[in-house]
Design a protein around this motif. Structure first.
Motif, short mmCIF file in Angstrom:
data_model
loop_
_atom_site.label_atom_id
_atom_site.label_comp_id
_atom_site.label_asym_id
_atom_site.label_seq_id
_atom_site.Cartn_x
_atom_site.Cartn_y
_atom_site.Cartn_z
N PHE A 1 15.05 -15.67 6.89
CA PHE A 1 15.43 -15.16 5.57
C PHE A 1 14.21 -15.10 4.66
O PHE A 1 13.98 -14.10 3.97
N ALA A 2 13.39 -16.15 4.67
CA ALA A 2 12.19 -16.17 3.82
C ALA A 2 11.20 -15.10 4.26
O ALA A 2 10.60 -14.41 3.42
N ARG A 3 11.00 -14.93 5.56
CA ARG A 3 10.08 -13.89 6.05
C ARG A 3 10.56 -12.52 5.60
O ARG A 3 9.77 -11.68 5.15
N ASN A 4 11.84 -12.28 5.76
CA ASN A 4 12.39 -10.97 5.42
C ASN A 4 12.25 -10.68 3.93
O ASN A 4 11.85 -9.58 3.54
N MET A 5 12.59 -11.65 3.09
CA MET A 5 12.48 -11.42 1.64
C MET A 5 11.02 -11.19 1.24
O MET A 5 10.71 -10.31 0.43
N ALA A 6 10.10 -11.98 1.80
CA ALA A 6 8.68 -11.80 1.49
C ALA A 6 8.20 -10.43 1.93
O ALA A 6 7.44 -9.76 1.21
N ASN A 7 8.63 -10.00 3.09
CA ASN A 7 8.22 -8.68 3.60
C ASN A 7 8.77 -7.56 2.73
O ASN A 7 8.08 -6.55 2.49
N ARG A 8 9.99 -7.70 2.25
CA ARG A 8 10.57 -6.67 1.38
C ARG A 8 9.82 -6.58 0.05
O ARG A 8 9.57 -5.48 -0.47
N ILE A 9 9.47 -7.72 -0.52
CA ILE A 9 8.74 -7.70 -1.78
C ILE A 9 7.37 -7.06 -1.57
O ILE A 9 6.92 -6.24 -2.39
N TRP A 10 6.71 -7.42 -0.48
CA TRP A 10 5.42 -6.81 -0.15
C TRP A 10 5.57 -5.29 -0.01
O TRP A 10 4.76 -4.52 -0.51
N PHE A 11 6.61 -4.86 0.66
CA PHE A 11 6.87 -3.43 0.86
C PHE A 11 6.99 -2.69 -0.47
O PHE A 11 6.41 -1.61 -0.65
N HIS A 12 7.72 -3.25 -1.41
CA HIS A 12 7.94 -2.56 -2.68
C HIS A 12 6.68 -2.52 -3.53
O HIS A 12 6.51 -1.59 -4.34
N LEU A 13 5.78 -3.46 -3.36
CA LEU A 13 4.55 -3.47 -4.16
C LEU A 13 3.39 -2.77 -3.47
O LEU A 13 2.56 -2.15 -4.13
N MET A 14 3.34 -2.85 -2.15
CA MET A 14 2.19 -2.32 -1.41
C MET A 14 2.48 -0.99 -0.72
O MET A 14 1.59 -0.37 -0.17
N GLY A 15 3.75 -0.56 -0.73
CA GLY A 15 4.09 0.74 -0.17
C GLY A 15 4.39 0.75 1.31
O GLY A 15 4.83 1.77 1.85
N ARG A 16 4.18 -0.36 1.98
CA ARG A 16 4.45 -0.45 3.41
C ARG A 16 4.66 -1.91 3.76
O ARG A 16 3.95 -2.79 3.29
N GLY A 17 5.66 -2.19 4.60
CA GLY A 17 5.94 -3.56 5.00
C GLY A 17 4.91 -4.08 5.99
O GLY A 17 4.32 -3.31 6.76
N LEU A 18 4.69 -5.39 5.98
CA LEU A 18 3.88 -5.99 7.04
C LEU A 18 4.61 -5.84 8.37
O LEU A 18 3.99 -5.67 9.42
N VAL A 19 5.93 -5.89 8.33
CA VAL A 19 6.77 -5.41 9.42
C VAL A 19 7.31 -4.06 8.97
O VAL A 19 7.92 -3.95 7.91
N LEU B 1 -12.79 4.57 1.23
CA LEU B 1 -14.22 4.86 1.14
C LEU B 1 -14.59 5.94 2.16
O LEU B 1 -13.94 6.06 3.21
N PRO B 2 -15.61 6.72 1.90
CA PRO B 2 -16.06 7.73 2.88
C PRO B 2 -16.34 7.08 4.23
O PRO B 2 -17.02 6.05 4.31
N GLY B 3 -15.79 7.68 5.27
CA GLY B 3 -15.99 7.17 6.61
C GLY B 3 -15.03 6.08 7.03
O GLY B 3 -15.00 5.70 8.21
N GLU B 4 -14.23 5.58 6.10
CA GLU B 4 -13.25 4.54 6.45
C GLU B 4 -11.91 5.18 6.80
O GLU B 4 -11.57 6.24 6.28
N PRO B 5 -11.12 4.54 7.66
CA PRO B 5 -9.85 5.13 8.09
C PRO B 5 -8.82 5.16 6.97
O PRO B 5 -8.78 4.25 6.13
N ASP B 6 -7.99 6.17 6.99
CA ASP B 6 -6.90 6.29 6.01
C ASP B 6 -5.61 5.79 6.66
O ASP B 6 -4.63 6.51 6.76
N ASP B 7 -5.62 4.55 7.11
CA ASP B 7 -4.48 3.96 7.81
C ASP B 7 -3.76 3.02 6.85
O ASP B 7 -4.32 2.00 6.43
N PRO B 8 -2.51 3.33 6.48
CA PRO B 8 -1.82 2.49 5.48
C PRO B 8 -1.56 1.08 5.95
O PRO B 8 -1.37 0.18 5.12
N SER B 9 -1.53 0.85 7.26
CA SER B 9 -1.23 -0.50 7.75
C SER B 9 -2.40 -1.47 7.56
O SER B 9 -2.23 -2.67 7.69
N TYR B 10 -3.59 -0.94 7.24
CA TYR B 10 -4.74 -1.83 7.02
C TYR B 10 -4.75 -2.42 5.62
O TYR B 10 -5.39 -3.45 5.39
#
Length: 736
Positions: free
Chosen positions: A497-515, A567-576
């Motif tokens: 439950f704690a992992r899930n709630m933390a992941n949801r909050i992260w998702f809403h602020l960072m635009g993508r879940g850690l899961v 940054l120039p030359g850096e990947p545009d990968d949202p999971s990073y």
């Protein structure tokens, strides 16, 4: 993560050959082929018992196997007894159909699954020659599965990694089962994996390889990166645990983060993410003029304390909990939204909020949390909603069969459903309305529990007592005992439950879940940063499971405050998380922002005046703008129902739709009021930019717009064009 230099393709092929030989020699040296431990997983690794083949509910070509080998006894009967036993020939094993078809020696719709000279074909022939018998009693049981490497970063050209899978059995033996495993990739467009476990990348990026052997699961996380021997870390210093984890991962991936966003970008982002609205021009001027080093943390603290915070985050919960008019009724959506909003405003612990929802009973008007059982009207729907919303687990697959990518079984599914099996409802004062569908009601409902709580497992017909997935049996339960016990299990120190709630909050602020997807925790879909998920869960738990402190922690991190451009030359990968997520504003936030910039609020059916779109309790079906920009109908318990893609309908709404056109043409809008006060053109322009973009115009923008306004037939017409251009800019439409 340690670094692993990739083997060449030739070396990897040789390693695969060695693995194959070791398995073949093991059997040749005297270990008899096991039906349970060799043949059943062989059928899975070859894809024979998958849903698209003979594991289909109807089988294929008159031959049906249990899905992914879940029922070996059924499979043995299908192989040796059905079709007059013609699928195996003990007298002449090489002539058995189960050998001839997958090796392509006779026509097979599924194609060649393995060569006639392969260890797989030999194992089938040897098993048939030994009598094609079951060894359920004598076969050692699987204890654990191990995958090597569990993590690797690969930088050499022609990137490949050879996986090695071993199985621990209860007789003390350890076997190499690489060739008997089924492999699944989290991103098949990034890499491919052979039946022998050789992973080959087609481009840079990270991929998780889920490994399945019998009931055992394992995961290997692989990162395929270009070699950057001259890489030097140039990121900002970490501020707290979020930065420590994010930056440590970026260093291991040899990726530099973007610099911190400028003040005006951070200001706009912080307002949109916390309270779902833009700052007023005076708020922007004050923040930009503030030279104190702690102005960003002070801003974050002030935003989470504002009443609009509860309005905006209640909207997110209302989406998940499906607060919509058809099921709840017109009054029901208002009382449930008000309860959610007040609970979040008081920063009620999330575990307490969840417990009240799951165990809610009584009048849905007097006790709004009970509305959960009004929306989820059968035990299966309630079980799926609880698992997905509060545990981040999608149990739907286990309704018909054991989960293909996780450990959950049908017993887990129906054990959870049993907790809701005795929930009953009684309608109160439900006068029908001619304006509503015949299935819709407008009155209250009383939710209560009566009788024993249990479910029959549909395949085995076993009576299952209430038991949450991965939790203890809650025991025989009558009345409301099952709901209360489930709520207690869910909220009293439940780590998932704690992992899930933390992941949801992260998702809403960072635009993508850690899961990601955010509600799909499973062994074959590991977090992009497992340590960060655990750290956030620890922080949430230490702060009493309260939402606001974790929001403050994340927003005060450098990781949250990075610029939105890589940054120039850096990947545009949202999971990073090497730069901020850029995404379209949610429908309600965008409509409110247009109202705020123009100064002309919207009016909504049966709602108080000046109610913002984010405060609407239901789905606002009468508003075409909200629908065009992806406001969900709340038919699913999933974040995925809120559409984030851009469409032609959205372009039409912004170019000439009535929502924006009427606001811009209104004589008493922001522009009209400024002109009525005889504001100078430069002042009007600055006010427009501060209101919409939280910055002042550049010199080039000012020259172009002032020239256009000066050439217009009337100043209001020119400023109307200017406002239209600003509100149609990507800078306005996007959170960045």
């Amino acid at each position: 993560m340690g670094f692993l230099r990739s083997a060449t393709a030739a070396a990897a092929a040789m390693l695969a050959s060695v693995l194959a030989g070791s398995q073949a020699s093991e059997v040749a040296a005297g270990r008899a082929v096991s039906f349970r431990n060799d043949i059943v997983p062989l059928l899975s690794s070859a894809g024979c018992n998958m849903g698209a083949c003979h594991g289909n509910a109807s089988g294929k070509g008159g031959f049906k196997l249990s899905l992914r080998g879940d029922d070996p006894a059924f499979d043995l009967h299908a192989l040796t007894r059905e079709s007059y036993g013609r699928r195996v020939s003990v007298d002449e094993p090489p002539s058995s159909l189960i050998v001839l078809k997958p090796t392509g020696q006779v026509p097979h719709e599924g194609g060649i699954r393995f060569a006639a000279s392969s260890p797989e074909a030999k194992a089938l022939r040897d098993w048939i020659a030994a009598g094609a018998a079951d060894d359920e009693v004598s076969a050692p049981r699987l204890k654990a599965v191990h995958v090597e490497p569990t993590r690797a970063i690969v930088t050499a050209p022609g990137s490949t990694v050879q996986l090695r899978v071993t199985a621990d059995l209860d007789d003390g033996s350890v076997r190499d089962v690489t060739r008997q495993c089924a492999f699944d990739l989290s991103d098949p467009t990034l890499a491919e994996v052979s039946p022998t476990g050789l992973v080959r990348a087609s481009r840079r990026g990270e991929v998780a390889v889920a490994v399945r052997y019998l009931k055992g699961r394992g995961v290997s996380r692989l990162a395929f990166l270009p070699d950057r021997p001259s890489f030097a870390w140039a990121g900002p210093p970490p501020r707290e645990i979020v930065d420590e984890r994010v930056f440590a991962r970026l260093k291991s991936l040899r990726v530099n983060p973007s610099p911190l966003a400028p003040d005006h970008v951070f200001l706009r982002r912080a307002y949109l993410d916390t309270i779902g609205r833009l700052p007023e021009p005076e708020e922007t001027r004050s923040f930009l003029a503030d030279e104190a080093t702690d102005k960003r943390p002070r801003l974050v603290e002030s935003l989470v304390a504002r009443p609009e915070f509860a309005d905006f985050w209640a909207l997110k919960w209302a989406d998940l909990l499906r607060n919509e008019e058809k099921t709840m009724g017109d009054k029901g959506v208002w009382v449930f939204q008000r309860w959610l909003r007040d609970a979040l405003d008081a920063d009620t612990p999330l575990d307490e909020l969840a417990g009240r929802i799951v165990a809610g009973r009584g009048s849905t008007w007097a006790n709004p949390p009970a509305s959960f059982h009004r929306t989820n009207r059968d035990p299966q729907a309630a079980a799926e909603a609880v698992a997905q919303v509060f545990l981040g687990v999608r149990l739907q697959c286990a309704r018909c069969h054991n989960h293909p990518f996780d450990d959950w079984t049908q017993d887990d599914y129906y054990g959870l459903a049993a907790c809701f099996s005795n929930v009953r409802r009684k309608e109160v004062n439900n006068a029908r309305s001619d304006n509503l569908d015949k299935h819709e009601v407008v009155g209250d409902e009383i939710v209560f529990a009566r009788g024993a709580a249990f479910m029959l497992q549909p395949r085995t017909r076993e009576r299952l007592e209430p038991k949450p997935p991965g939790g203890p049996c809650l025991g025989p339960a009558d009345g409301a005992e099952a709901l209360d016990r489930l709520a207690a299990w869910l909220t009293k120190g439940n780590r998932q439950f704690a992992r899930n709630m933390a992941n949801r909050i992260w998702f809403h602020l960072m635009g993508r879940g850690l899961v990601e997807p955010v509600d799909d925790f499973r062994a074959s879909n590991p977090p992009s940063d497992p340590e960060l998920v655990e750290a956030l869960a620890d922080e949430l738990t230490a702060r009493g499971m309260r939402l606001k402190p974790l929001v403050v922690l994340i927003m005060n991190s450098a990781a949250y405050q990075l610029d939105g451009r890589p940054l120039p030359g850096e990947p545009d990968d949202p999971s990073y998380y090497s730069h901020a997520a850029v995404r379209l504003l949610p429908a309600e936030v965008l409509l409110d922002a247009m109202s705020q910039v123009t100064g002309i609020p919207d009016r909504y059916k049966a709602a108080p005046s000046r109610l913002r779109a984010v405060q609407l309790p239901g789905i606002g079906a009468e508003n075409p703008f909200l629908k065009a920009f992806g406001k969900p109908e709340r038919l699913l318990t999933c974040e995925c129902e809120r559409a984030e893609s851009t469409t032609l309908a959205q372009a039409f709404q912004m170019i000439n739709g009535p929502a924006l056109r009427k606001k811009l043409a209104h004589p008493e809008n922001r522009i009209g009021r400024l002109l009525a006060r005889k504001a100078p053109p430069e002042g009007v322009l600055e006010e427009l930019y501060l209101a919409a973009l939280c910055r002042r115009p550049t010199a080039a923008e000012a020259r172009a717009i002032l020239a256009h306004v000066g050439a217009a037939p009337a100043p209001f017409d020119g400023w109307q064009d200017a406002a239209w251009a600003v509100l149609n800019s990507k800078e306005f439409l996007l959170r960045h």
